[in-house]
Design a protein around this motif. Structure first.
Motif, PDB file in Angstrom:
ATOM      1  N   TRP A  16       0.821  -1.201   0.000  1.00  9.82           N
ATOM      2  CA  TRP A  16       0.000   0.000   0.000  1.00  9.82           C
ATOM      3  C   TRP A  16       0.863   1.262   0.000  1.00  9.82           C
ATOM      4  O   TRP A  16       0.466   2.289  -0.549  1.00  9.82           O
ATOM      5  CB  TRP A  16      -0.955   0.003   1.190  1.00  9.82           C
ATOM      6  CG  TRP A  16      -0.277   0.123   2.536  1.00  9.82           C
ATOM      7  CD1 TRP A  16       0.194  -0.886   3.311  1.00  9.82           C
ATOM      8  CD2 TRP A  16       0.006   1.335   3.239  1.00  9.82           C
ATOM      9  NE1 TRP A  16       0.759  -0.402   4.464  1.00  9.82           N
ATOM     10  CE2 TRP A  16       0.644   0.963   4.455  1.00  9.82           C
ATOM     11  CE3 TRP A  16      -0.227   2.678   2.990  1.00  9.82           C
ATOM     12  CZ2 TRP A  16       1.062   1.902   5.392  1.00  9.82           C
ATOM     13  CZ3 TRP A  16       0.183   3.620   3.925  1.00  9.82           C
ATOM     14  CH2 TRP A  16       0.813   3.241   5.109  1.00  9.82           C
ATOM     15  N   VAL A  17       2.069   1.171   0.591  1.00  8.47           N
ATOM     16  CA  VAL A  17       2.981   2.307   0.579  1.00  8.47           C
ATOM     17  C   VAL A  17       3.441   2.595  -0.846  1.00  8.47           C
ATOM     18  O   VAL A  17       3.609   3.760  -1.234  1.00  8.47           O
ATOM     19  CB  VAL A  17       4.182   2.040   1.506  1.00  8.47           C
ATOM     20  CG1 VAL A  17       5.194   3.186   1.420  1.00  8.47           C
ATOM     21  CG2 VAL A  17       3.718   1.854   2.945  1.00  8.47           C
ATOM     22  N   LEU A  18       3.643   1.549  -1.631  1.00  8.86           N
ATOM     23  CA  LEU A  18       4.034   1.737  -3.022  1.00  8.86           C
ATOM     24  C   LEU A  18       2.949   2.470  -3.811  1.00  8.86           C
ATOM     25  O   LEU A  18       3.252   3.312  -4.660  1.00  8.86           O
ATOM     26  CB  LEU A  18       4.333   0.383  -3.671  1.00  8.86           C
ATOM     27  CG  LEU A  18       5.528  -0.387  -3.096  1.00  8.86           C
ATOM     28  CD1 LEU A  18       5.662  -1.740  -3.791  1.00  8.86           C
ATOM     29  CD2 LEU A  18       6.802   0.415  -3.244  1.00  8.86           C
ATOM     30  N   TRP A  19       1.695   2.169  -3.503  1.00  9.06           N
ATOM     31  CA  TRP A  19       0.607   2.876  -4.168  1.00  9.06           C
ATOM     32  C   TRP A  19       0.580   4.348  -3.759  1.00  9.06           C
ATOM     33  O   TRP A  19       0.306   5.234  -4.585  1.00  9.06           O
ATOM     34  CB  TRP A  19      -0.734   2.206  -3.862  1.00  9.06           C
ATOM     35  CG  TRP A  19      -0.951   0.928  -4.606  1.00  9.06           C
ATOM     36  CD1 TRP A  19      -0.855  -0.351  -4.118  1.00  9.06           C
ATOM     37  CD2 TRP A  19      -1.271   0.790  -5.994  1.00  9.06           C
ATOM     38  NE1 TRP A  19      -1.103  -1.271  -5.099  1.00  9.06           N
ATOM     39  CE2 TRP A  19      -1.370  -0.595  -6.272  1.00  9.06           C
ATOM     40  CE3 TRP A  19      -1.494   1.692  -7.023  1.00  9.06           C
ATOM     41  CZ2 TRP A  19      -1.671  -1.079  -7.532  1.00  9.06           C
ATOM     42  CZ3 TRP A  19      -1.801   1.205  -8.281  1.00  9.06           C
ATOM     43  CH2 TRP A  19      -1.890  -0.166  -8.526  1.00  9.06           C
ATOM     44  N   VAL A  20       0.857   4.599  -2.488  1.00  9.27           N
ATOM     45  CA  VAL A  20       0.929   5.982  -2.021  1.00  9.27           C
ATOM     46  C   VAL A  20       2.067   6.724  -2.729  1.00  9.27           C
ATOM     47  O   VAL A  20       1.906   7.867  -3.178  1.00  9.27           O
ATOM     48  CB  VAL A  20       1.130   6.031  -0.490  1.00  9.27           C
ATOM     49  CG1 VAL A  20       1.428   7.456  -0.026  1.00  9.27           C
ATOM     50  CG2 VAL A  20      -0.097   5.497   0.226  1.00  9.27           C
ATOM     51  N   LEU A  21       3.214   6.073  -2.855  1.00  7.00           N
ATOM     52  CA  LEU A  21       4.346   6.685  -3.545  1.00  7.00           C
ATOM     53  C   LEU A  21       4.036   6.912  -5.021  1.00  7.00           C
ATOM     54  O   LEU A  21       4.475   7.909  -5.609  1.00  7.00           O
ATOM     55  CB  LEU A  21       5.588   5.806  -3.400  1.00  7.00           C
ATOM     56  CG  LEU A  21       6.259   5.817  -2.024  1.00  7.00           C
ATOM     57  CD1 LEU A  21       7.364   4.756  -1.963  1.00  7.00           C
ATOM     58  CD2 LEU A  21       6.841   7.194  -1.724  1.00  7.00           C
ATOM     59  N   LEU A  22       3.296   6.005  -5.610  1.00  5.57           N
ATOM     60  CA  LEU A  22       2.908   6.185  -7.010  1.00  5.57           C
ATOM     61  C   LEU A  22       2.018   7.416  -7.175  1.00  5.57           C
ATOM     62  O   LEU A  22       2.189   8.203  -8.125  1.00  5.57           O
ATOM     63  CB  LEU A  22       2.178   4.937  -7.513  1.00  5.57           C
ATOM     64  CG  LEU A  22       1.806   4.917  -9.000  1.00  5.57           C
ATOM     65  CD1 LEU A  22       3.061   4.975  -9.860  1.00  5.57           C
ATOM     66  CD2 LEU A  22       0.989   3.676  -9.326  1.00  5.57           C
ATOM     67  N   LEU A  23       1.089   7.598  -6.239  1.00  6.06           N
ATOM     68  CA  LEU A  23       0.232   8.780  -6.266  1.00  6.06           C
ATOM     69  C   LEU A  23       1.067  10.056  -6.069  1.00  6.06           C
ATOM     70  O   LEU A  23       0.861  11.063  -6.766  1.00  6.06           O
ATOM     71  CB  LEU A  23      -0.834   8.676  -5.177  1.00  6.06           C
ATOM     72  CG  LEU A  23      -1.748   9.899  -5.001  1.00  6.06           C
ATOM     73  CD1 LEU A  23      -2.534  10.168  -6.283  1.00  6.06           C
ATOM     74  CD2 LEU A  23      -2.689   9.686  -3.819  1.00  6.06           C
TER      75      LEU A  23
END
Length: 222
Positions: A16-23
């Motif tokens: 989920w952190v990777l998705w946050v970083l992608l955003l």
């Protein structure tokens, strides 16, 4: 209680952190593109503008100088136009008008740079959070499977996946920091050009009104 709650979050892993970083990366790229387009749209050749403005001012053609800058969206032209509009009221009014125009336009010039600064300084920490959560999950999986003989390769694979979050955080942060520094330098150069042109306009007040040219600025001698 709080420890158990945090562990439940940690056991989810770092994906989920990777998705946050992608955003965050999407916001960073969009901000960079928007700032580049804005600077290109309001770009003006400062040297050429200064040379043309000097010709008009030396000739006492204030109307021609105002026409030169009136239709441009560049902050340099907007500030000069404000000064020329107040030129007939004297040097003090001219200077105050240009300071006011500069103060009004400066926020638009520096808009959203704080977003890049925030992303550049905090994205690595977001990535590090993902790595820590991933390692906690990998350690939990190792503990849970220890009775049945955990596969070390599977656990190390989880650790390696967790480290991706740190790398992704750096990948997001580095372009943001570079873009912030480049855009900040561009802002400083633009404001320097504004100051130079403003002083050039004020210097024109030193010239006496020329005969036959009612548009020339008036000066008073003490």
């Amino acid at each position: 209680m709080l420890t158990q709650l945090f562990l439940k979050v940690a056991f989810v892993g770092s994906e989920w952190v990777l998705w946050v970083l992608l955003l965050i990366n999407f916001i960073s790229v969009a901000t960079i593109v928007e700032r580049i387009l804005y600077l290109r749209r309001t770009k003006v050749d400062g040297d050429d503008l200064s040379a043309q403005l000097d010709q008009f001012l030396r000739a006492g053609d204030i109307r021609g100088a105002w026409t030169l800058v009136a239709e441009s969206d560049a902050i340099q032209c907007i500030v000069v136009a404000a000064g020329l509009s107040a030129l007939a009221r004297g040097a003090q009014a001219c200077a105050e008008a240009m300071l006011s125009a500069k103060a009004q336009m400066k926020p638009a010039l520096e808009a959203r740079l704080n977003i890049l600064a925030t992303i550049g300084s905090n994205a690595p920490y977001v990535g590090l959070l993902g790595t820590v959560l991933g390692i906690i999950k990998a350690a939990h999986d190792l503990t849970a499977d220890s009775a049945g003989g955990a596969n070390p390769n599977a656990v190390m694979g989880g650790v390696f996946e967790a480290l991706i979050a740190t790398a992704f955080g750096l990948f997001v942060a580095i372009p943001a920091v570079v873009a912030f520094n480049v855009l900040q330098r561009k802002v400083r150069m633009t404001l320097s050009q504004v100051d130079a042109l403003a002083h050039q306009v004020l210097a024109s007040l030193r010239y006496d009104k020329k005969p036959g040219n009612p548009a020339a600025p008036q000066t008073s001698h003490t």
